[in-house]
Design a protein around this motif. Sequence first.
Motif, PDB file in Angstrom:
ATOM      1  N   LEU A  53       0.865  -1.179   0.000  1.00 15.03           N
ATOM      2  CA  LEU A  53       0.000   0.000   0.000  1.00 15.03           C
ATOM      3  C   LEU A  53       0.903   1.232   0.000  1.00 15.03           C
ATOM      4  CD1 LEU A  53      -2.750   1.478   0.396  1.00 15.03           C
ATOM      5  CD2 LEU A  53      -2.369   1.244   2.859  1.00 15.03           C
ATOM      6  N   GLU A  54       0.647   2.129  -0.957  1.00 17.68           N
ATOM      7  CA  GLU A  54       1.437   3.360  -1.044  1.00 17.68           C
ATOM      8  C   GLU A  54       0.506   4.553  -0.995  1.00 17.68           C
ATOM      9  OE1 GLU A  54       4.137   5.360  -4.501  1.00 17.68           O
ATOM     10  OE2 GLU A  54       4.793   3.389  -3.780  1.00 17.68           O
ATOM     11  N   TYR A  55       0.804   5.499  -0.109  1.00 16.06           N
ATOM     12  CA  TYR A  55      -0.012   6.707  -0.034  1.00 16.06           C
ATOM     13  C   TYR A  55       0.870   7.910   0.225  1.00 16.06           C
ATOM     14  CZ  TYR A  55       0.152   6.203   5.131  1.00 16.06           C
ATOM     15  OH  TYR A  55       0.547   6.090   6.444  1.00 16.06           O
ATOM     16  N   TYR A  56       0.312   9.079  -0.090  1.00 20.07           N
ATOM     17  CA  TYR A  56       1.029  10.339   0.047  1.00 20.07           C
ATOM     18  C   TYR A  56       0.194  11.299   0.876  1.00 20.07           C
ATOM     19  CZ  TYR A  56       3.733   8.572  -3.918  1.00 20.07           C
ATOM     20  OH  TYR A  56       4.511   7.804  -4.744  1.00 20.07           O
ATOM     21  N   VAL A  57       0.817  11.944   1.833  1.00 23.29           N
ATOM     22  CA  VAL A  57       0.188  13.031   2.571  1.00 23.29           C
ATOM     23  C   VAL A  57       0.697  14.332   1.963  1.00 23.29           C
ATOM     24  CG1 VAL A  57      -0.084  14.160   4.815  1.00 23.29           C
ATOM     25  CG2 VAL A  57      -0.038  11.647   4.663  1.00 23.29           C
ATOM     26  N   VAL A  58      -0.241  15.239   1.663  1.00 23.98           N
ATOM     27  CA  VAL A  58       0.081  16.476   0.947  1.00 23.98           C
ATOM     28  C   VAL A  58      -0.177  17.651   1.880  1.00 23.98           C
ATOM     29  CG1 VAL A  58      -0.375  17.850  -1.118  1.00 23.98           C
ATOM     30  CG2 VAL A  58      -0.636  15.352  -1.198  1.00 23.98           C
ATOM     31  N   ALA A  59       0.796  18.519   2.021  1.00 27.03           N
ATOM     32  CA  ALA A  59       0.707  19.645   2.955  1.00 27.03           C
ATOM     33  C   ALA A  59      -0.212  20.737   2.444  1.00 27.03           C
ATOM     34  CB  ALA A  59       2.092  20.227   3.201  1.00 27.03           C
ATOM     35  N   GLY A  60      -0.736  21.529   3.381  1.00 26.07           N
ATOM     36  CA  GLY A  60      -1.475  22.740   3.119  1.00 26.07           C
ATOM     37  C   GLY A  60      -0.560  23.944   3.197  1.00 26.07           C
ATOM     38  N   PRO A  61      -0.920  24.958   3.985  1.00 22.36           N
ATOM     39  CA  PRO A  61      -1.971  24.921   5.012  1.00 22.36           C
ATOM     40  C   PRO A  61      -3.383  25.208   4.500  1.00 22.36           C
ATOM     41  CG  PRO A  61      -0.801  26.999   5.129  1.00 22.36           C
ATOM     42  CD  PRO A  61      -0.090  26.193   4.082  1.00 22.36           C
ATOM     43  N   THR A  62      -3.531  25.734   3.267  1.00 22.59           N
ATOM     44  CA  THR A  62      -4.861  26.043   2.760  1.00 22.59           C
ATOM     45  C   THR A  62      -5.284  24.978   1.760  1.00 22.59           C
ATOM     46  OG1 THR A  62      -4.188  27.328   0.820  1.00 22.59           O
ATOM     47  CG2 THR A  62      -4.280  28.491   2.953  1.00 22.59           C
ATOM     48  N   PRO A  63      -6.588  24.844   1.498  1.00 24.12           N
ATOM     49  CA  PRO A  63      -7.030  23.890   0.468  1.00 24.12           C
ATOM     50  C   PRO A  63      -6.404  24.167  -0.898  1.00 24.12           C
ATOM     51  CG  PRO A  63      -8.891  24.571   1.822  1.00 24.12           C
ATOM     52  CD  PRO A  63      -7.740  25.437   2.221  1.00 24.12           C
ATOM     53  N   LYS A  64      -6.243  25.427  -1.266  1.00 23.77           N
ATOM     54  CA  LYS A  64      -5.592  25.737  -2.539  1.00 23.77           C
ATOM     55  C   LYS A  64      -4.156  25.231  -2.567  1.00 23.77           C
ATOM     56  CE  LYS A  64      -8.130  29.905  -3.976  1.00 23.77           C
ATOM     57  NZ  LYS A  64      -7.982  31.347  -4.289  1.00 23.77           N
ATOM     58  N   ASP A  65      -3.450  25.390  -1.447  1.00 21.83           N
ATOM     59  CA  ASP A  65      -2.075  24.893  -1.386  1.00 21.83           C
ATOM     60  C   ASP A  65      -2.029  23.383  -1.614  1.00 21.83           C
ATOM     61  OD1 ASP A  65      -0.915  27.397  -0.819  1.00 21.83           O
ATOM     62  OD2 ASP A  65      -1.321  27.164   1.325  1.00 21.83           O
ATOM     63  N   VAL A  66      -2.983  22.675  -1.036  1.00 21.17           N
ATOM     64  CA  VAL A  66      -3.032  21.223  -1.214  1.00 21.17           C
ATOM     65  C   VAL A  66      -3.230  20.879  -2.690  1.00 21.17           C
ATOM     66  CG1 VAL A  66      -4.287  19.117  -0.643  1.00 21.17           C
ATOM     67  CG2 VAL A  66      -3.920  20.852   1.118  1.00 21.17           C
ATOM     68  N   LEU A  67      -4.182  21.541  -3.348  1.00 22.34           N
ATOM     69  CA  LEU A  67      -4.436  21.257  -4.764  1.00 22.34           C
ATOM     70  C   LEU A  67      -3.234  21.621  -5.627  1.00 22.34           C
ATOM     71  CD1 LEU A  67      -8.158  22.282  -5.313  1.00 22.34           C
ATOM     72  CD2 LEU A  67      -7.195  19.999  -5.014  1.00 22.34           C
ATOM     73  N   ARG A  68      -2.570  22.707  -5.294  1.00 23.96           N
ATOM     74  CA  ARG A  68      -1.372  23.077  -6.060  1.00 23.96           C
ATOM     75  C   ARG A  68      -0.323  21.972  -5.985  1.00 23.96           C
ATOM     76  NH1 ARG A  68      -2.053  28.298  -3.211  1.00 23.96           N
ATOM     77  NH2 ARG A  68      -3.032  29.793  -4.627  1.00 23.96           N
ATOM     78  N   ARG A  69      -0.085  21.474  -4.788  1.00 28.46           N
ATOM     79  CA  ARG A  69       0.938  20.441  -4.624  1.00 28.46           C
ATOM     80  C   ARG A  69       0.501  19.117  -5.266  1.00 28.46           C
ATOM     81  NH1 ARG A  69       1.742  23.187   0.564  1.00 28.46           N
ATOM     82  NH2 ARG A  69       3.884  23.992   0.584  1.00 28.46           N
ATOM     83  N   TYR A  70      -0.746  18.755  -5.063  1.00 26.08           N
ATOM     84  CA  TYR A  70      -1.232  17.487  -5.620  1.00 26.08           C
ATOM     85  C   TYR A  70      -1.182  17.495  -7.148  1.00 26.08           C
ATOM     86  CZ  TYR A  70      -4.474  13.985  -7.302  1.00 26.08           C
ATOM     87  OH  TYR A  70      -5.048  12.967  -8.015  1.00 26.08           O
ATOM     88  N   THR A  71      -1.645  18.578  -7.777  1.00 23.47           N
ATOM     89  CA  THR A  71      -1.646  18.622  -9.240  1.00 23.47           C
ATOM     90  C   THR A  71      -0.247  18.830  -9.801  1.00 23.47           C
ATOM     91  OG1 THR A  71      -2.231  20.982  -9.208  1.00 23.47           O
ATOM     92  CG2 THR A  71      -4.033  19.388  -9.405  1.00 23.47           C
ATOM     93  N   ALA A  72       0.643  19.462  -9.041  1.00 25.93           N
ATOM     94  CA  ALA A  72       2.033  19.540  -9.480  1.00 25.93           C
ATOM     95  C   ALA A  72       2.636  18.144  -9.565  1.00 25.93           C
ATOM     96  CB  ALA A  72       2.848  20.411  -8.532  1.00 25.93           C
ATOM     97  N   LEU A  73       2.202  17.261  -8.669  1.00 28.20           N
ATOM     98  CA  LEU A  73       2.717  15.894  -8.642  1.00 28.20           C
ATOM     99  C   LEU A  73       2.079  15.030  -9.727  1.00 28.20           C
ATOM    100  CD1 LEU A  73       4.498  13.818  -7.095  1.00 28.20           C
ATOM    101  CD2 LEU A  73       2.463  13.327  -5.691  1.00 28.20           C
ATOM    102  N   THR A  74       0.762  15.088  -9.877  1.00 26.61           N
ATOM    103  CA  THR A  74       0.040  14.177 -10.772  1.00 26.61           C
ATOM    104  C   THR A  74      -0.267  14.773 -12.139  1.00 26.61           C
ATOM    105  OG1 THR A  74      -2.098  14.877  -9.849  1.00 26.61           O
ATOM    106  CG2 THR A  74      -1.022  12.976  -8.830  1.00 26.61           C
ATOM    107  N   GLY A  75      -0.005  16.066 -12.321  1.00 23.95           N
ATOM    108  CA  GLY A  75      -0.211  16.683 -13.622  1.00 23.95           C
ATOM    109  C   GLY A  75      -1.250  17.788 -13.585  1.00 23.95           C
TER     110      GLY A  75
END
Length: 742
Positions: free
Chosen positions: A240-262
């Motif tokens: 099982l592989e999972y990633y925890v993505v930092a904030g602190p804001t919801p926008k920050d989370v989406l920025r980091r997640y989409t930077a990783l996955t495209g």
Amino acid sequence: MKFTDGFWLMRDGVEASYATEVRDVRADADRFTAFAAIKRVERRGDTLNSPLLTVDCFSPAEGVIGVRVTHLAGSRRRGPEFELPGAHPQAGTVRRDGSVVELTSGALSVRLDEAAPWTLSFRDADGHEITSAGRKGTAFFTTDDGAHHMAGQLTLGVGEQVYGLGERFTPFVKNGQVVDMWQADGGTSSEQAYKNVPFSLHVSPAGAHGVFVSHPGRVSYEVGSESVGQMQFSVEDQTLEYYVVAGPTPKDVLRRYTALTGRPALPPAWSFGLWLTTSFTTQYDEETVTSFVDGMAEREIPLSVFHFDCFWMREYQWSDFAWDPDVFPDPEGMLARLKERGLKISVWINPYIAQKSALFEEGAAEGYFVTRPNGDIWQWDLWQAGMALVDFTNPRACAWFQAKLKVLLDQGVDCFKTDFGERIPTDVVWHDGSDPERMHNYYTHLYNRTVFELLEKERGSGEAVLFARSGTAGGQQFPVHWGGDCWSSFGAMAESLRGGLSLSLSGFGFWSHDIGGFEGTPDPAVFKRWLAFGLLSSHSRLHGSSSYRVPWEFGDEAVDVARRFTLLKHRLMPYLYGAAAEARATGVPLMRPMLLEFPADPTARALDRQYMLGPDLLVAPVFSAEGDVEYYLPEGTWTHLLTGERVQGPAWRHERHGFDSLPLYVREGAVLPFGADDQRPDGDWLDGLTLLVAPGADDVTVTVPDHDGGVAATYRVTRDAETGAVSVTAAGDGAVPEIQNL
């Protein structure tokens, strides 16, 4: 999947093994590996006949920490795996302090204390714990039927709410729900989903973080359901592989997640205009199509795209990518005539090849179809008689499929509606040896990517756009996606919006839906209310199943509503396309749940019947024939775009609107670039530009994009503190636009 029977017991036939004690830690400069026993080791004999879990902690990108938990490492990894185009090795730093080992990446760290009971503690930049995998947080379960499940549990804080997990039509806040990642053609009225994305966004009074489970097959979630203080996710696998993505804001989370996955590509400006289709099972030919286009022009409703749905091809032969000669004897001439009227052309396709099609024999001979273990081509009669499934793990099959589509592009087609991609069997063999269970959800990614890459090659990267139904993590790179088959009712309109908002919190920047609903024929009131909602969405399409969706079928007032909001959307394009360019650059979606813009407002976190269109426009669709609507305005002065009414928030509002209106408010401090051209979405946005200045906009820099998503012009709007007069200056030598105070 639930493994326990309440708090104390296991379910019948289930055996649990939980990481309990750290037995060793091996640390490098940028990662560490911990070995966890599943019981307390009191003496040497306790190390015998007992599993040991291997837990790797690493960082693929700044502010993202990955955890890979493995029981038996010898299993062959057959793939597919989610692509992580934004991954950068060695993004973290490891330090030791006595018994504590800690991996830090940007504003996020994970801490493990070898001397304490097993706990992976994820912490923010200030050292505050945001979540943890504690006593039962790292585990595997075996069942009497021989299945082996890896599971993770992360704590849910007090007041923490969970969102995302794809385009889900169930309640917007996922707490208390059981969610399975498994593509299905289930419509918009069930727990099934066309777009399953194993990414969840977590928002609490303390901030925000994300969790991405990097497993393309079935991931089973218990979101505060089996254990009310935990989010559990499990897979039938050894790892099982999972990633925890930092904030602190919801926008920050989406920025980091989409930077990783495209990040999403930027759709062409013309795609933001109104799309009209033939509808699905209706009778149509060139005369019918022309009458629709003429009817829109006669009623002064600008049209940008015309779409041909399934029956542009011959019956029983989908998809063979050949026009039905009995209905369309001159397809090239017809397309040329439509394009002379300024229209772009879309046609329906899917990845299934019917046995009656000439392409079936061709694909079978070349080995382009998915096969059963015995070598037979996988076929069934559900949807198309004897249909086969194109194997997009085969590069030659991809090229073959693209070559068939290129013929259509050469004829004058501009884009494709990539329908289906969900009904993917698991009793099959893939060309590249992929695991059928993992390929079930992932197939849509390969399908949409194959078509999108062709469009980029043939039309240019700025002209590629799909109208796709299915998707998974990373699929946001190939916009646009629409909500699938919904009923023609106010309830379906609301569930469609819930699905779109859920998808937007899963990394998808652009989303659409069938105006008026797909199944059935909408009541005129439903159609008119849906028009306003649809034309204030990312993309806007009139489409139905067994009945046409031309506005005059629903009365003269429907024509007026369609015209009013189409013209309005065109004038908003300088603003909307700027927000679209932001989605491409940052991953923050065009249609935004209220919590993205107002994460500190607890009321905003649960709102699912309104949204922000870009950063500064609040839209509250009306879900009743009478026009009654209830909505919420966060703190600040809000100005109604259509009436100029000002309202001070925070406030709940209860109003009644005519069909030509809905709550549409401009945020305090905003400056909206508002175009003069209301006839097309891709005109000259600087020609006759007006800047709409909201209260509180005292010193604002605003940009107007060009059609590539770059900057066409930049203006600075200032307000004199004494007189309140507003002035504007242009950067460079550009003309100064008009100013209008809201």
